[in-house]
Design an enzyme around this catalytic site. Structure first.
Site, PDB file in Angstrom:
ATOM      1  N   HIS A  38      20.040  39.560  67.480  1.00  0.00           N
ATOM      2  CA  HIS A  38      21.496  39.520  67.518  1.00  0.00           C
ATOM      3  C   HIS A  38      21.996  40.605  68.450  1.00  0.00           C
ATOM      4  CE1 HIS A  38      25.657  39.371  66.218  1.00  0.00           C
ATOM      5  NE2 HIS A  38      25.360  38.173  65.763  1.00  0.00           N
TER       6      HIS A  38
ATOM      7  N   ASP B 270      21.368  32.157  61.186  1.00  0.00           N
ATOM      8  CA  ASP B 270      20.887  30.795  61.413  1.00  0.00           C
ATOM      9  C   ASP B 270      19.450  30.561  60.957  1.00  0.00           C
ATOM     10  OD1 ASP B 270      23.228  29.804  62.587  1.00  0.00           O
ATOM     11  OD2 ASP B 270      22.746  30.798  64.470  1.00  0.00           O
TER      12      ASP B 270
HETATM   13  N1  CMC Z   1      12.803  35.769  70.340  1.00  0.00           N
HETATM   14  C1  CMC Z   1      12.034  36.468  71.211  1.00  0.00           C
HETATM   15  N2  CMC Z   1      12.492  37.472  71.978  1.00  0.00           N
HETATM   16  C2  CMC Z   1      13.791  37.776  71.871  1.00  0.00           C
HETATM   17  C3  CMC Z   1      14.658  37.093  70.994  1.00  0.00           C
HETATM   18  C4  CMC Z   1      14.110  36.062  70.196  1.00  0.00           C
HETATM   19  N3  CMC Z   1      14.867  35.373  69.342  1.00  0.00           N
HETATM   20  N4  CMC Z   1      15.907  37.608  71.091  1.00  0.00           N
HETATM   21  C5  CMC Z   1      15.836  38.581  72.012  1.00  0.00           C
HETATM   22  N5  CMC Z   1      14.548  38.686  72.476  1.00  0.00           N
HETATM   23  C6  CMC Z   1      14.043  39.656  73.456  1.00  0.00           C
HETATM   24  C7  CMC Z   1      14.441  39.288  74.859  1.00  0.00           C
HETATM   25  O1  CMC Z   1      13.468  38.459  75.466  1.00  0.00           O
HETATM   26  C8  CMC Z   1      14.545  40.662  75.496  1.00  0.00           C
HETATM   27  O2  CMC Z   1      13.228  41.111  75.729  1.00  0.00           O
HETATM   28  P1  CMC Z   1      12.917  42.030  77.027  1.00  0.00           P
HETATM   29  O3  CMC Z   1      13.706  43.281  76.813  1.00  0.00           O
HETATM   30  O4  CMC Z   1      11.450  42.237  76.999  1.00  0.00           O
HETATM   31  O5  CMC Z   1      13.375  41.237  78.213  1.00  0.00           O
HETATM   32  C9  CMC Z   1      15.135  41.533  74.390  1.00  0.00           C
HETATM   33  O6  CMC Z   1      14.702  40.896  73.171  1.00  0.00           O
HETATM   34  C10 CMC Z   1      16.650  41.626  74.389  1.00  0.00           C
HETATM   35  O7  CMC Z   1      17.165  40.314  74.405  1.00  0.00           O
HETATM   36  P2  CMC Z   1      18.556  39.888  75.026  1.00  0.00           P
HETATM   37  O8  CMC Z   1      18.499  38.443  75.402  1.00  0.00           O
HETATM   38  O9  CMC Z   1      18.963  40.871  76.091  1.00  0.00           O
HETATM   39  O10 CMC Z   1      19.528  40.096  73.793  1.00  0.00           O
HETATM   40  P3  CMC Z   1      20.998  39.569  73.684  1.00  0.00           P
HETATM   41  O11 CMC Z   1      21.745  40.555  72.891  1.00  0.00           O
HETATM   42  O12 CMC Z   1      21.551  39.223  75.033  1.00  0.00           O
HETATM   43  O13 CMC Z   1      20.848  38.179  72.891  1.00  0.00           O
HETATM   44  C11 CMC Z   1      20.657  36.603  71.183  1.00  0.00           C
HETATM   45  C12 CMC Z   1      21.148  37.996  71.571  1.00  0.00           C
HETATM   46  C13 CMC Z   1      21.132  36.280  69.767  1.00  0.00           C
HETATM   47  C14 CMC Z   1      21.268  35.556  72.122  1.00  0.00           C
HETATM   48  C15 CMC Z   1      19.109  36.565  71.253  1.00  0.00           C
HETATM   49  O14 CMC Z   1      18.572  37.467  70.326  1.00  0.00           O
HETATM   50  C16 CMC Z   1      18.539  35.180  71.037  1.00  0.00           C
HETATM   51  O15 CMC Z   1      18.425  34.402  71.990  1.00  0.00           O
HETATM   52  N6  CMC Z   1      18.180  34.804  69.763  1.00  0.00           N
HETATM   53  C17 CMC Z   1      17.723  33.470  69.484  1.00  0.00           C
HETATM   54  C18 CMC Z   1      18.896  32.525  69.372  1.00  0.00           C
HETATM   55  C19 CMC Z   1      19.664  32.731  68.087  1.00  0.00           C
HETATM   56  O16 CMC Z   1      19.093  32.820  67.002  1.00  0.00           O
HETATM   57  N7  CMC Z   1      21.008  32.763  68.187  1.00  0.00           N
HETATM   58  C20 CMC Z   1      21.891  32.905  67.042  1.00  0.00           C
HETATM   59  C21 CMC Z   1      22.599  34.222  67.024  1.00  0.00           C
HETATM   60  S1  CMC Z   1      23.387  34.567  65.425  1.00  0.00           S
HETATM   61  C22 CMC Z   1      24.585  33.320  65.224  1.00  0.00           C
HETATM   62  C23 CMC Z   1      25.685  33.460  66.196  1.00  0.00           C
HETATM   63  O17 CMC Z   1      26.549  34.320  65.999  1.00  0.00           O
HETATM   64  O18 CMC Z   1      25.726  32.697  67.165  1.00  0.00           O
END
Ligand code: CMC
Length: 428
Positions: free
Chosen positions: A305, A362
């Site tokens: 998140h 989720d």
């Molecule tokens: N699985 C594997 N790696 C992950 C995940 C995950 N679910 N989430 C983040 N990472 C890694 C990402 O690859 C990155 O690694 P590195 O630093 O080595 O490149 C690091 O963690 C930071 O990730 P980010 O994409 O910069 O983080 P963000 O804050 O932009 O994204 C997020 C947040 C929720 C989009 C992301 O964690 C994600 O894609 N999660 C899976 C989708 C999900 O469950 N979404 C629902 C969110 S909660 C409900 C809502 O409010 O929508």
């Protein structure tokens, strides 16, 4: 003492005032940055950017705190209902008994769609995703209410009730249409969530069995999703509202933003992921190895998140609910076992620990929805129904803010500098 921030650029120092929120959060007000330095900020994904001041929802991502209008999410989930919480979010305080009765009455009065809207459903192919139908139909509903544009402040309570009530009717109709079933009209005697389940599952001549534990479980899911400060869809709603677009148009844009798998679409993606792991006979370890392999863009859906870096309080409540609902319904689900196993491995794995990745709302919600009979492609629609009061509350905040301006970010241009036009016959 007044705290300020100093920014020095090209030898010139600019003093920037700060804004302090009621929970002590400090924002540096950069309104004079461009005029004072000629520069702008660059913050892709807005991880460091506050887009507004808001009195609706407070999150402390480090401590795992989520409060709606000051009330803790766990207390609301235990003691309130979705509709009471919707009122709280939109109007700022828990309703008195007469206020709640009046609000509920307005929802009931507005539950029917204009009969002509039924024809719109016929225009969608059977393969249409219910989120596409939902977004289009919410926007279509606005065309039945011309006073949305001209009397938006005066008519707001009526339109807010109409939208909360009708999003549920549209959602149920889209499910019935997708499955070739006759639509079931809402029943005035039923409360909000029971009425939705009735429209989803009753058949001509045979009313659905509305088990109280199922109604309560879905009502809690709606409540837990009701707001989450400046997430992608809510920011979208606020941005559209800032152009003075109407409530239905703004909410329809919110539905589109929510649909993506990184946001609300994650609940559907989680179940698809768990099903795939199950079908492949994996215990989750093979899948997690693929997730950690940076040459793929695989993610553990339902994990991570932007704001929560410790735990998502909604996920804790939902996980507990999940066990309770399955026990109440005397069901077991192999996908729940896989989810628990994935969580256990991930919480002890350095990849997830070092990136502060924990289960989000989720991760377990889909298992409850599956247990109570909600079809997979309707999962994100459930999120949208739940989030509607939050979108409406944020719309209202934009509309009532006398300082509100149209949202219009800037950019750092990286394209070609000026070029001269070359006629087509002279181009290489
Ligand atoms: N699985 C594997 N790696 C992950 C995940 C995950 N679910 N989430 C983040 N990472 C890694 C990402 O690859 C990155 O690694 P590195 O630093 O080595 O490149 C690091 O963690 C930071 O990730 P980010 O994409 O910069 O983080 P963000 O804050 O932009 O994204 C997020 C947040 C929720 C989009 C992301 O964690 C994600 O894609 N999660 C899976 C989708 C999900 O469950 N979404 C629902 C969110 S909660 C409900 C809502 O409010 O929508």
């Amino acid at each position: 003492m007044k705290r300020t921030a100093e920014l020095t650029f090209d030898g010139k120092t600019l003093e920037l005032p700060t804004v302090v929120g009621s929970e002590g959060e400090v924002g540096i007000d950069i309104a004079t940055l461009r005029s004072g330095t000629g520069c702008i900020t660059l913050d892709p994904g807005y991880g460091n950017t506050g887009s507004c001041e808001s009195a609706i929802t407070f999150i402390d991502g480090e401590k795992g705190i989520l409060r709606y209008r000051g009330y803790d999410i766990a207390e609301l989930a235990e003691r309130s209902t979705f509709i009471e919480t919707a009122y709280l979010l939109i109007y700022g305080d828990l309703p008195t008994r007469p206020q709640l009765a009046e609000f509920s009455e307005m929802l009931t009065e507005n539950q029917m769609l204009h009969e002509s809207m039924r024809h719109h459903f016929e225009g969608f192919p059977a393969s249409a995703h219910p989120m596409a139908i939902l977004s289009a139909m919410i926007n279509a509903a606005s065309s039945y209410h011309p006073n949305l544009i001209h009397k938006r402040e005066e008519r707001f309570p009526f339109h807010a009730a109409r939208l909360i009530s009708q999003v549920r009717t549209i959602a149920a109709f889209s499910h019935r249409k997708a499955h070739g079933l006759p639509v079931t009209y809402p029943k005035s005697t039923l409360k909000y969530t029971a009425n939705f389940l009735h429209m989803m599952f009753s058949m001509p001549g045979e009313d659905a069995d509305l088990k109280p534990e199922v109604v309560r479980a879905l009502d809690t899911i709606f409540l837990l999703h009701a707001d989450h400060e400046q997430n992608c869809s809510t920011s979208t709603v606020r941005m559209v509202a800032s152009s003075r677009a109407n409530l239905f148009a703004s909410a329809s844009a919110g539905v589109c933003a929510l649909w993506g798998p990184l946001h609300g679409g994650a609940n559907q993606a989680v179940l698809e992921m768990l099903q795939q792991i199950h079908d492949e006979g994996d215990d989750g370890s093979k899948f997690l190895a693929a997730v950690k392999d940076k040459t793929t863009d695989r993610r553990l859906m339902g994990f991570g998140h932007r704001v929560y870096k410790n735990f998502d309080p909604r996920a804790l409540i939902i996980k507990e609910q999940c066990d309770k609902v399955l026990a109440q319904l005397h069901q077991s689900d192999p996908l729940l076992d896989i989810a628990k196993k994935l969580e256990e491995i991930a919480l002890h794995d350095d990849y997830f620990i070092s990136r502060k990745l924990y289960p989000n709302v989720d991760f377990y919600s889909g298992i409850i929805m599956r247990a109570i009979g909600i079809p997979l492609d309707m999962f994100t629609v459930m999120f949208a129904i739940g989030r509607m009061p939050g979108w409406i509350a944020n719309f209202k905040e934009v509309m009532e803010d006398p300082t509100s301006r149209i949202s219009r970010p800037r950019q750092i241009y990286t394209g070609p500098t000026q070029r001269n036009y070359v006629p087509v016959e002279e181009r290489a």
